[in-house]
Scaffold this motif. Structure first.
Motif, PDB file in Angstrom:
ATOM      1  N   PRO A 297       0.836  -1.203   0.000  1.00 17.36           N
ATOM      2  CA  PRO A 297       0.000   0.000   0.000  1.00 17.36           C
ATOM      3  C   PRO A 297       0.874   1.258   0.000  1.00 17.36           C
ATOM      4  CG  PRO A 297       0.122  -0.918   2.206  1.00 17.36           C
ATOM      5  CD  PRO A 297       0.952  -1.817   1.331  1.00 17.36           C
ATOM      6  N   PHE A 298       0.425   2.299  -0.688  1.00 23.06           N
ATOM      7  CA  PHE A 298       1.128   3.573  -0.730  1.00 23.06           C
ATOM      8  C   PHE A 298       0.171   4.689  -0.337  1.00 23.06           C
ATOM      9  CE2 PHE A 298       3.451   0.836  -3.601  1.00 23.06           C
ATOM     10  CZ  PHE A 298       4.785   1.144  -3.337  1.00 23.06           C
ATOM     11  N   ASP A 299       0.731   5.695   0.351  1.00 26.60           N
ATOM     12  CA  ASP A 299      -0.045   6.876   0.746  1.00 26.60           C
ATOM     13  C   ASP A 299      -1.343   6.482   1.449  1.00 26.60           C
ATOM     14  OD1 ASP A 299       1.914   8.461  -0.292  1.00 26.60           O
ATOM     15  OD2 ASP A 299       0.884   8.864  -2.169  1.00 26.60           O
ATOM     16  N   ASN A 300      -1.199   5.684   2.517  1.00 32.61           N
ATOM     17  CA  ASN A 300      -2.337   5.261   3.338  1.00 32.61           C
ATOM     18  C   ASN A 300      -3.419   4.546   2.544  1.00 32.61           C
ATOM     19  OD1 ASN A 300      -1.256   6.419   5.751  1.00 32.61           O
ATOM     20  ND2 ASN A 300      -1.961   8.436   5.069  1.00 32.61           N
ATOM     21  N   GLY A 301      -3.003   3.764   1.565  1.00 33.32           N
ATOM     22  CA  GLY A 301      -3.947   2.953   0.808  1.00 33.32           C
ATOM     23  C   GLY A 301      -4.566   3.646  -0.386  1.00 33.32           C
ATOM     24  N   VAL A 304      -2.800   0.824  -4.035  1.00 33.99           N
ATOM     25  CA  VAL A 304      -2.378  -0.500  -3.580  1.00 33.99           C
ATOM     26  C   VAL A 304      -1.805  -1.230  -4.791  1.00 33.99           C
ATOM     27  CG1 VAL A 304      -3.075  -2.690  -2.563  1.00 33.99           C
ATOM     28  CG2 VAL A 304      -4.130  -0.559  -1.779  1.00 33.99           C
ATOM     29  N   VAL A 305      -0.549  -1.623  -4.682  1.00 36.16           N
ATOM     30  CA  VAL A 305       0.157  -2.296  -5.777  1.00 36.16           C
ATOM     31  C   VAL A 305       0.327  -3.758  -5.421  1.00 36.16           C
ATOM     32  CG1 VAL A 305       2.332  -2.432  -7.053  1.00 36.16           C
ATOM     33  CG2 VAL A 305       1.348  -0.206  -6.496  1.00 36.16           C
ATOM     34  N   CYS A 320      -2.744  -2.490 -10.027  1.00 36.37           N
ATOM     35  CA  CYS A 320      -2.838  -1.276  -9.226  1.00 36.37           C
ATOM     36  C   CYS A 320      -4.297  -0.947  -8.943  1.00 36.37           C
ATOM     37  CB  CYS A 320      -2.186  -0.100  -9.958  1.00 36.37           C
ATOM     38  SG  CYS A 320      -0.384  -0.223 -10.094  1.00 36.37           S
ATOM     39  N   LYS A 321      -4.592  -0.711  -7.691  1.00 37.52           N
ATOM     40  CA  LYS A 321      -5.933  -0.286  -7.275  1.00 37.52           C
ATOM     41  C   LYS A 321      -5.822   1.116  -6.690  1.00 37.52           C
ATOM     42  CE  LYS A 321      -7.734  -1.882  -3.484  1.00 37.52           C
ATOM     43  NZ  LYS A 321      -8.346  -2.784  -2.487  1.00 37.52           N
ATOM     44  N   THR A 322      -6.556   2.047  -7.269  1.00 33.87           N
ATOM     45  CA  THR A 322      -6.491   3.448  -6.865  1.00 33.87           C
ATOM     46  C   THR A 322      -7.837   3.893  -6.310  1.00 33.87           C
ATOM     47  OG1 THR A 322      -4.891   3.873  -8.631  1.00 33.87           O
ATOM     48  CG2 THR A 322      -5.935   5.784  -7.621  1.00 33.87           C
ATOM     49  N   THR A 323      -7.804   4.665  -5.235  1.00 37.84           N
ATOM     50  CA  THR A 323      -9.018   5.237  -4.662  1.00 37.84           C
ATOM     51  C   THR A 323      -8.959   6.746  -4.823  1.00 37.84           C
ATOM     52  OG1 THR A 323      -9.137   3.450  -3.034  1.00 37.84           O
ATOM     53  CG2 THR A 323     -10.443   5.410  -2.604  1.00 37.84           C
ATOM     54  N   GLN A 330      -9.104   0.095 -11.069  1.00 37.57           N
ATOM     55  CA  GLN A 330      -8.007  -0.857 -11.088  1.00 37.57           C
ATOM     56  C   GLN A 330      -7.493  -1.024 -12.507  1.00 37.57           C
ATOM     57  OE1 GLN A 330      -9.156  -4.997 -10.367  1.00 37.57           O
ATOM     58  NE2 GLN A 330     -11.307  -4.419 -10.524  1.00 37.57           N
ATOM     59  N   SER A 331      -6.211  -1.290 -12.596  1.00 40.93           N
ATOM     60  CA  SER A 331      -5.582  -1.492 -13.892  1.00 40.93           C
ATOM     61  C   SER A 331      -4.490  -2.534 -13.732  1.00 40.93           C
ATOM     62  CB  SER A 331      -4.996  -0.177 -14.414  1.00 40.93           C
ATOM     63  OG  SER A 331      -4.632  -0.285 -15.776  1.00 40.93           O
ATOM     64  N   CYS A 332      -4.167  -3.240 -14.820  1.00 44.22           N
ATOM     65  CA  CYS A 332      -3.233  -4.360 -14.727  1.00 44.22           C
ATOM     66  C   CYS A 332      -2.443  -4.478 -16.025  1.00 44.22           C
ATOM     67  CB  CYS A 332      -4.010  -5.649 -14.445  1.00 44.22           C
ATOM     68  SG  CYS A 332      -2.968  -7.105 -14.239  1.00 44.22           S
ATOM     69  N   LEU A 333      -1.143  -4.726 -15.900  1.00 44.45           N
ATOM     70  CA  LEU A 333      -0.268  -4.913 -17.059  1.00 44.45           C
ATOM     71  C   LEU A 333       0.824  -5.918 -16.713  1.00 44.45           C
ATOM     72  CD1 LEU A 333       0.434  -1.319 -18.469  1.00 44.45           C
ATOM     73  CD2 LEU A 333      -0.945  -3.101 -19.529  1.00 44.45           C
TER      74      LEU A 333
END
Length: 453
Positions: A297-301, A304-305, A320-323, A330-333
């Motif tokens: 998790p980055f920047d308090n969630g 989330v990578v 990657c899941k972004t709020t 979410q995006s995936c590669l």
């Protein structure tokens, strides 16, 4: 047992009623939610039928099977109730529809992560097993695939109880005397030894894509392969077992679980985020062939990578899941399609533009410490180079900006005796100092040959 059957039947109906409220709130997932609601009420009906059969039957040979499915359902319903609590936590600062969407995505994510099955698929598995138990209690002989159904039911319960145990240990370690909420960052348990099954329950139904969302083929996912009918003697779960063994023995989770000192950055970087197109069905796709390696998790969630690996060819994908403003994307590669670049205290992931003439920013991750950045940077390059599906001859992003070389040691002549050799390769040792945090890094790399970078 009668009281337990009726209790779980009532509980299943209650959960189905609660989930029905999500249908209008989360229209993009309405098909899946409706199927899950139907599965809840089917479970309730099946449990009541089994209860009636037991009341009118002679002593039967499968009481342990009944206890297995009841324990599995109880654990599942406990998890759902806990995930429902997210509605109350989010309503104060998140739009109501977004709160429902976030909780539903938590439900999808949780059950895929635990057993590689959606909640609907799990409930359908339980219902099938309950219906078969009812037939046996009524005096009919077991069907030819009953042993396979029993295996799947037992394995599901093993996975559930293992996760409960890990969560309990995590609460004890993280906060003695104070229970903390369970997270999704749990390693899958070691494979348990159970009777080998021999049939597939049925094809997996992937989560839908929202209208106008990009196709998976465009972002590295192969097109879906039609399901091939299996015979009664076909071996199943071999891929899942192999995948689980791959993760359990992989070095990545071990490396990130180790504690180490940290050197804080002076310069604060950009906020962590992912700029890739939203791919609503990415997790369902990953669950088919991939196993989670790591979650950060980055920047308090806010970001989330996750890293996922496929055991057949060691291909790694990054999810990657972004709020943003209470709404999740979410995006995936595959990581082989990305280049990693440092910018101050951030690691940036860049992909080729649609024209192929330039690179565009796909995600950026802000790190509080130099050591954590180096750890992910080296892990990314190592996993990228181990991908046998798309072997990379030359790793272009092996240099890290913002470091000053202090020392380098390697062979200088052919006759030099004191070479630095590991695994029959001559290595070079290099010492770097980070210009921002002033941290020191020692790097060992192959000095010559095709693995030099």
């Amino acid at each position: 047992m009668e009281r337990d059957l009726i209790a779980q039947a009532d509980r299943s109906s209650d959960i189905g009623t609660a989930l029905a409220k999500f249908i209008d709130r989360v229209p993009e997932w309405a098909v899946d939610i409706t199927a899950t609601v139907a599965a809840c009420f089917s479970i309730s009906s099946a449990l009541r039928d089994l209860n009636i059969a037991i009341q009118h039957a002679r002593p039967f040979d499968t009481p342990s099977d009944v206890r297995t499915v009841l324990k599995s359902l109880e654990t599942t319903f406990n998890d759902i109730d806990r995930l429902f609590e997210g509605l109350g936590r989010q309503r104060n600062n998140v739009a109501l529809d977004d709160a429902f969407l976030n909780v539903w995505l938590d439900i999808v994510e949780y059950f895929l992560d635990e057993s590689k099955k959606t909640l609907c698929e799990r409930l359908q598995l339980c219902e099938q097993f309950i219906r078969e138990l009812t037939r046996i209690v009524d005096g009919y002989p077991p069907r030819w695939d009953f042993r396979d159904s029993r295996y799947r039911m037992e394995k599901l319960l093993v996975d559930q109880l293992a996760r409960v145990e890990r969560d309990f240990q995590a609460m004890t370690i993280n906060s003695p005397g104070k229970a903390t909420r369970r997270s999704f960052e749990r390693r899958r348990p070691r494979q348990q030894t159970l009777e080998q099954p021999s049939n597939r329950l049925g094809p997996r139904r992937a989560a839908p894509q929202t209208p106008g969302s990009p196709g998976f083929e465009e972002y590295g996912f192969p097109p879906p392969v039609p399901d091939v009918p299996t015979s009664p003697t076909t071996t199943t779960f071999s891929t899942q077992s192999s995948s689980s063994n791959t993760v359990n023995s992989h070095w990545v989770p071990v490396v990130f679980e180790q504690s180490r000192p940290t050197t804080a950055f002076v310069t604060e970087g950009h906020v962590s985020s992912c700029f890739g197109e939203d791919m609503p069905g990415a997790l369902s796709k990953l669950a088919q062939d991939y196993e989670r390696l790591l979650e950060l998790p980055f920047d308090n969630g806010a970001l989330v990578v996750r890293l996922y690996i496929r055991s057949s060819d060691l291909r790694t994908r990054i999810h990657c899941k972004t709020t943003r403003s209470g709404r999740r994307t979410q995006s995936c590669l595959p990581i082989s399609s990305l280049r990693i670049v440092r910018e101050h205290s951030n690691l940036q992931l860049c992909r080729s533009s649609r024209s192929g003439r330039s690179r565009e920013l796909w995600a950026t991750m802000r790190f509080p410490s130099y050591e954590r950045m180096i750890l992910l940077f080296c892990t990314f390059l190592a996993l990228k180079s181990q991908d046998t599906a798309n072997p990379i001859r030359l790793v272009e992003d092996h240099l890290l900006r913002g470091e000053k070389p202090l020392f380098a040691g390697f062979e200088t002549t052919v006759t030099l005796v004191n070479k630095i050799i590991d695994d029959n390769y001559v290595h070079a040792l290099r010492l770097f100092r980070d210009e921002d945090s002033r941290g020191i890094r020692l790097q060992a790399s192959i000095y010559r040959g095709e693995m030099e970078k």
